[in-house]
Structures are given as C-alpha cells and as structure tokens.
Design a protein around this motif. Structure first.
Motif, PDB file in Angstrom:
ATOM      1  N   ILE A  11       0.467  -0.913  -0.341  1.00 23.81           N
ATOM      2  CA  ILE A  11      -0.044  -0.428   0.522  1.00 23.81           C
ATOM      3  C   ILE A  11       1.069   0.926   0.198  1.00 23.81           C
ATOM      4  CG2 ILE A  11      -1.808   1.336   1.702  1.00 23.81           C
ATOM      5  CD1 ILE A  11      -2.221  -1.540   2.434  1.00 23.81           C
ATOM      6  N   VAL A  12       1.986   1.330   0.374  1.00 28.09           N
ATOM      7  CA  VAL A  12       3.138   2.314   1.010  1.00 28.09           C
ATOM      8  C   VAL A  12       3.495   2.471  -0.568  1.00 28.09           C
ATOM      9  CG1 VAL A  12       4.501   3.457   1.908  1.00 28.09           C
ATOM     10  CG2 VAL A  12       2.992   2.168   3.570  1.00 28.09           C
ATOM     11  N   GLU A  13       3.949   1.876  -0.777  1.00 32.27           N
ATOM     12  CA  GLU A  13       4.348   1.999  -2.534  1.00 32.27           C
ATOM     13  C   GLU A  13       3.752   2.355  -3.745  1.00 32.27           C
ATOM     14  OE1 GLU A  13       6.845   1.576  -5.497  1.00 32.27           O
ATOM     15  OE2 GLU A  13       7.520   2.099  -3.748  1.00 32.27           O
ATOM     16  N   GLY A  14       1.960   1.084  -3.518  1.00 29.39           N
ATOM     17  CA  GLY A  14       1.593   1.831  -4.488  1.00 29.39           C
ATOM     18  C   GLY A  14       1.237   3.459  -4.565  1.00 29.39           C
ATOM     19  N   VAL A  15       0.369   3.887  -3.455  1.00 29.25           N
ATOM     20  CA  VAL A  15       0.157   5.217  -2.839  1.00 29.25           C
ATOM     21  C   VAL A  15       1.209   6.659  -3.227  1.00 29.25           C
ATOM     22  CG1 VAL A  15      -0.493   6.639  -1.119  1.00 29.25           C
ATOM     23  CG2 VAL A  15      -1.733   4.000  -1.388  1.00 29.25           C
ATOM     24  N   LEU A  19       2.932   9.940  -5.775  1.00 35.20           N
ATOM     25  CA  LEU A  19       2.492  11.436  -5.236  1.00 35.20           C
ATOM     26  C   LEU A  19       4.188  11.777  -5.112  1.00 35.20           C
ATOM     27  CD1 LEU A  19      -0.244  10.316  -2.799  1.00 35.20           C
ATOM     28  CD2 LEU A  19       0.077  11.291  -5.080  1.00 35.20           C
ATOM     29  N   PRO A  20       4.040  13.406  -4.857  1.00 30.02           N
ATOM     30  CA  PRO A  20       5.597  13.627  -4.746  1.00 30.02           C
ATOM     31  C   PRO A  20       5.771  13.649  -3.468  1.00 30.02           C
ATOM     32  CG  PRO A  20       3.146  15.588  -5.185  1.00 30.02           C
ATOM     33  CD  PRO A  20       2.748  14.329  -5.344  1.00 30.02           C
ATOM     34  N   ILE A  21       6.164  12.537  -3.420  1.00 33.51           N
ATOM     35  CA  ILE A  21       6.049  12.535  -1.757  1.00 33.51           C
ATOM     36  C   ILE A  21       7.334  11.368  -1.244  1.00 33.51           C
ATOM     37  CG2 ILE A  21       4.107  13.308  -0.640  1.00 33.51           C
ATOM     38  CD1 ILE A  21       4.011  10.128  -0.211  1.00 33.51           C
ATOM     39  N   SER A  22       8.500  10.912  -2.306  1.00 36.64           N
ATOM     40  CA  SER A  22       9.533   9.916  -2.213  1.00 36.64           C
ATOM     41  C   SER A  22       8.986   8.478  -0.907  1.00 36.64           C
ATOM     42  CB  SER A  22      10.421  10.535  -0.884  1.00 36.64           C
ATOM     43  OG  SER A  22      11.652   9.920  -0.835  1.00 36.64           O
ATOM     44  N   SER A  23       8.581   8.005  -2.366  1.00 37.57           N
ATOM     45  CA  SER A  23       8.507   6.413  -2.273  1.00 37.57           C
ATOM     46  C   SER A  23       9.627   5.532  -1.278  1.00 37.57           C
ATOM     47  CB  SER A  23       8.016   6.004  -3.651  1.00 37.57           C
ATOM     48  OG  SER A  23       8.637   5.570  -4.161  1.00 37.57           O
ATOM     49  N   THR A  24      10.196   6.589  -1.452  1.00 38.40           N
ATOM     50  CA  THR A  24      11.500   5.282  -1.459  1.00 38.40           C
ATOM     51  C   THR A  24      11.529   5.926   0.170  1.00 38.40           C
ATOM     52  OG1 THR A  24      12.737   5.516  -3.249  1.00 38.40           O
ATOM     53  CG2 THR A  24      14.625   4.316  -1.075  1.00 38.40           C
ATOM     54  N   PHE A  25      11.509   7.206   1.059  1.00 35.50           N
ATOM     55  CA  PHE A  25      12.116   7.649   1.983  1.00 35.50           C
ATOM     56  C   PHE A  25      10.367   6.487   2.870  1.00 35.50           C
ATOM     57  CE2 PHE A  25      10.954  10.065   5.747  1.00 35.50           C
ATOM     58  CZ  PHE A  25      12.057  10.267   5.929  1.00 35.50           C
ATOM     59  N   HIS A  26       9.804   6.618   2.687  1.00 35.62           N
ATOM     60  CA  HIS A  26       8.307   6.512   2.721  1.00 35.62           C
ATOM     61  C   HIS A  26       8.100   4.702   3.466  1.00 35.62           C
ATOM     62  CE1 HIS A  26       6.820  10.118   2.242  1.00 35.62           C
ATOM     63  NE2 HIS A  26       5.863  10.006   3.140  1.00 35.62           N
ATOM     64  N   LEU A  27       8.952   4.668   2.405  1.00 39.24           N
ATOM     65  CA  LEU A  27       9.230   2.765   2.221  1.00 39.24           C
ATOM     66  C   LEU A  27      10.100   2.251   3.246  1.00 39.24           C
ATOM     67  CD1 LEU A  27       9.073   0.862  -1.052  1.00 39.24           C
ATOM     68  CD2 LEU A  27       7.768   0.753   1.228  1.00 39.24           C
ATOM     69  N   VAL A 213       2.300 -10.930  -3.250  1.00 40.44           N
ATOM     70  CA  VAL A 213       1.125  -9.993  -2.362  1.00 40.44           C
ATOM     71  C   VAL A 213       1.587  -8.597  -2.208  1.00 40.44           C
ATOM     72  CG1 VAL A 213       0.126  -9.870   0.124  1.00 40.44           C
ATOM     73  CG2 VAL A 213       0.191 -11.707  -0.579  1.00 40.44           C
ATOM     74  N   GLY A 214       2.992  -8.345  -2.610  1.00 43.13           N
ATOM     75  CA  GLY A 214       2.996  -7.035  -2.490  1.00 43.13           C
ATOM     76  C   GLY A 214       3.035  -6.179  -3.233  1.00 43.13           C
ATOM     77  N   GLY A 215       3.571  -6.429  -4.933  1.00 41.97           N
ATOM     78  CA  GLY A 215       3.403  -5.974  -5.891  1.00 41.97           C
ATOM     79  C   GLY A 215       1.505  -6.420  -6.248  1.00 41.97           C
ATOM     80  N   VAL A 216       0.559  -6.751  -5.800  1.00 37.56           N
ATOM     81  CA  VAL A 216      -0.636  -6.797  -6.219  1.00 37.56           C
ATOM     82  C   VAL A 216      -0.763  -5.555  -5.775  1.00 37.56           C
ATOM     83  CG1 VAL A 216      -2.665  -8.204  -6.446  1.00 37.56           C
ATOM     84  CG2 VAL A 216      -0.992  -9.590  -7.477  1.00 37.56           C
ATOM     85  N   ILE A 217      -0.884  -5.130  -4.241  1.00 36.63           N
ATOM     86  CA  ILE A 217      -1.149  -4.490  -3.503  1.00 36.63           C
ATOM     87  C   ILE A 217      -1.060  -2.784  -3.818  1.00 36.63           C
ATOM     88  CG2 ILE A 217      -1.611  -3.337  -1.222  1.00 36.63           C
ATOM     89  CD1 ILE A 217      -3.582  -5.463  -1.617  1.00 36.63           C
ATOM     90  N   ALA A 218       0.512  -2.923  -4.651  1.00 32.15           N
ATOM     91  CA  ALA A 218       0.065  -2.103  -4.817  1.00 32.15           C
ATOM     92  C   ALA A 218       0.663  -1.401  -6.586  1.00 32.15           C
ATOM     93  CB  ALA A 218       2.339  -2.132  -5.682  1.00 32.15           C
ATOM     94  N   PHE A 219       0.549  -2.716  -7.000  1.00 30.07           N
ATOM     95  CA  PHE A 219      -0.860  -2.395  -8.369  1.00 30.07           C
ATOM     96  C   PHE A 219      -1.997  -1.496  -7.851  1.00 30.07           C
ATOM     97  CE2 PHE A 219      -4.047  -3.490 -11.503  1.00 30.07           C
ATOM     98  CZ  PHE A 219      -3.731  -2.804 -12.966  1.00 30.07           C
ATOM     99  N   LEU A 220      -3.322  -2.173  -7.239  1.00 26.05           N
ATOM    100  CA  LEU A 220      -4.126  -1.615  -7.293  1.00 26.05           C
ATOM    101  C   LEU A 220      -3.946  -0.307  -6.275  1.00 26.05           C
ATOM    102  CD1 LEU A 220      -5.300  -4.581  -5.557  1.00 26.05           C
ATOM    103  CD2 LEU A 220      -6.319  -3.833  -7.815  1.00 26.05           C
ATOM    104  N   SER A 221      -2.894  -0.188  -5.188  1.00 23.05           N
ATOM    105  CA  SER A 221      -3.154   1.006  -4.859  1.00 23.05           C
ATOM    106  C   SER A 221      -2.742   2.620  -5.486  1.00 23.05           C
ATOM    107  CB  SER A 221      -2.638   1.280  -3.368  1.00 23.05           C
ATOM    108  OG  SER A 221      -0.931   0.222  -3.359  1.00 23.05           O
ATOM    109  N   ALA A 222      -1.706   1.770  -6.567  1.00 25.88           N
ATOM    110  CA  ALA A 222      -1.184   2.605  -6.967  1.00 25.88           C
ATOM    111  C   ALA A 222      -1.961   3.239  -8.758  1.00 25.88           C
ATOM    112  CB  ALA A 222      -0.443   2.261  -8.181  1.00 25.88           C
ATOM    113  N   TYR A 223      -2.891   2.792  -8.411  1.00 24.22           N
ATOM    114  CA  TYR A 223      -3.898   3.048  -9.762  1.00 24.22           C
ATOM    115  C   TYR A 223      -4.927   3.797  -8.830  1.00 24.22           C
ATOM    116  CZ  TYR A 223      -7.533   1.581 -13.570  1.00 24.22           C
ATOM    117  OH  TYR A 223      -8.121   2.416 -14.833  1.00 24.22           O
ATOM    118  N   ILE A 224      -5.908   3.419  -8.244  1.00 21.18           N
ATOM    119  CA  ILE A 224      -6.414   4.890  -7.097  1.00 21.18           C
ATOM    120  C   ILE A 224      -5.243   6.019  -7.286  1.00 21.18           C
ATOM    121  CG2 ILE A 224      -7.289   5.077  -5.123  1.00 21.18           C
ATOM    122  CD1 ILE A 224      -8.021   1.493  -5.144  1.00 21.18           C
TER     123      ILE A 224
END
Length: 241
Positions: A11-15, A19-27, A213-224
């Motif tokens: 979820i963290v990766e996809g969201v 967004l302009p908030i640095s995914s690497t740092f949030h992960l 699991v992480g990849g599928v959730i990242a796909f769904l959350s990124a789409y949204i």
C-alpha cells in the motif's frame, strides 16, 4: 516479514510512488515502524514490488505513449540523464545515500520546503503548456531533475513536476509526464537491482510469496493514487505535499 507486512508495504509503495512525496523514504520509514530489519531481503522486496506500481501506469497510459512517437522520444530523452547518473553513482547510492538516515531526513524536509516556497511565491510563470509542446532540450533538463531522486527523500515525481512547472507546463501535464517517465526509469533501476541481488531471490523462496502479495497491492493502490492525483491537481496546487 509476514504477509501483513507485505500488504502494508505494498500500500505504501503504490500510494507514494506517483505522489510527489518520495516513495523510497516512505518505504524505509514504514519498514522501521513495522520493526523490519533493513537487510538485503527487505531491500529486494522493496525493489520488486515497484513492478506492481509501474504496471498500473502502463495499464492507464501505455497505449497513449505507444501511439505517440514524439511523446515516446521525449520520454526516452528524459530517461537518459537519470540512467547515466544512476549507473555512475550506483555504489554511492546503495552504500551512502540509502544508509545515511540523517541525510535522508534533511533532504526530505528540504524538498517539502521547496514545494511550499514554489507555491507560496506564486512565481510569475504561466502554467499552460501541454506535453505536445515539450522540446528535446527540455526533456533532458527534466531528466536531470529526476536524477536528483537518487537520494532517498527527494521525490522522483516531485522533482519532475517542479522542473516542468518551472518551464511553464501545467500541473496535470507535469504529473502525467512524471507517470510516463517512471516506466523506463523504475523498470531499468529495478531490473538492475534485481540482477545484482539475483542470488538472494533464488535462495529465498518465502520471499516470492511476499513479493506477489506486495506487488498486487502496489498495483491496486497505485492505480487509485494516480487517478486521485490527476483529479486533485486540476483544482489544487502542490502545497499539501
């Protein structure tokens, strides 16, 4: 790691990826909050699930870039500077930038301050340009802006958007190009990382389930997330980020 951890990090990766908030740092921060050790297996997981987020953009925008040769050309031109910087500085990125938490935190805060200054100053730039107006030399400059994201804390999407808005492109068009540019950039970076860590992947069979699991959730959350961002920027600025 367990499947709950994989779901949360997906979820963290996809969201955060687009967004302009640095995914690497949030992960990194999310992994710390989950009390996960930043070992090679976790790093491999974080790299691999990016594929899910990228597939969301390909699903949404793949046909538009495939049918537009000029757009494809400027996207590739913008990718080249990032590729060169990432390859040349690969050792420093993994050995220093990713390991220096204080640097990451300072950069993360600094980028947020830049966003605030950019929006509050209301710089006298007419943000009306569209992607068909993007020139090759501008694409290369955008690629250099994106290259700053080799430092965790610098948002790849944010660097692209600020760079493009500074050239007069609209927020929505800047966001859209950041999505398109993410495809070759993240695919190349992830593929190279996975190649370097292939022994870990081959010897960690449990990790494959977590990655799926992480990849599928990242796909769904990124789409949204992408859908939401495009709608949000039509009426709002970047201040919230």
């Amino acid at each position: 790691m367990n499947y709950i951890h994989a779901l949360i990090l997906g979820i963290v990766e996809g969201v955060s990826e687009f967004l302009p908030i640095s995914s690497t740092f949030h992960l990194i921060i999310a992994s710390d909050l989950l009390r996960l050790t930043q070992d090679e297996s976790l790093k491999l997981f974080q790299v691999a699930i990016q594929a899910g987020a990228i597939l969301a953009v390909i699903r949404m925008y793949g046909m538009s870039i495939w049918k537009d040769f000029k757009l494809m050309k400027v996207t590739i031109l913008a990718f080249i500077p990032t590729m060169i910087v990432g390859f040349v500085l690969y050792g420093a990125i993994k050995g220093i930038f990713f390991q220096t938490r204080l640097l990451n935190e300072i950069v993360f805060i600094a980028v947020g301050v830049i966003f605030i200054i950019f929006e509050r100053k209301k710089i006298a730039i007419e943000n009306t340009k569209t992607l068909p107006e993007l020139k090759p030399n501008q694409a290369i400059l955008i690629g250099l802006c994106q290259a700053l994201a080799v430092i965790p804390g610098v948002s790849r999407a944010g660097a692209v958007m600020i760079g493009m808005m500074g050239m007069g492109f609209s927020r929505v068009e800047s966001a859209r190009f950041s999505f398109l540019l993410a495809v070759p950039t993240i695919l190349a970076a992830s593929s190279y990382d996975l190649f370097k860590m292939r022994d870990i992947l081959m010897n960690s069979h449990d990790l494959i389930g977590f990655i799926i699991v992480g990849g599928v959730i990242a796909f769904l959350s990124a789409y949204i997330s992408v859908k939401w961002l495009v709608g949000y920027l039509q009426k709002n600025d970047l201040m919230i980020f």
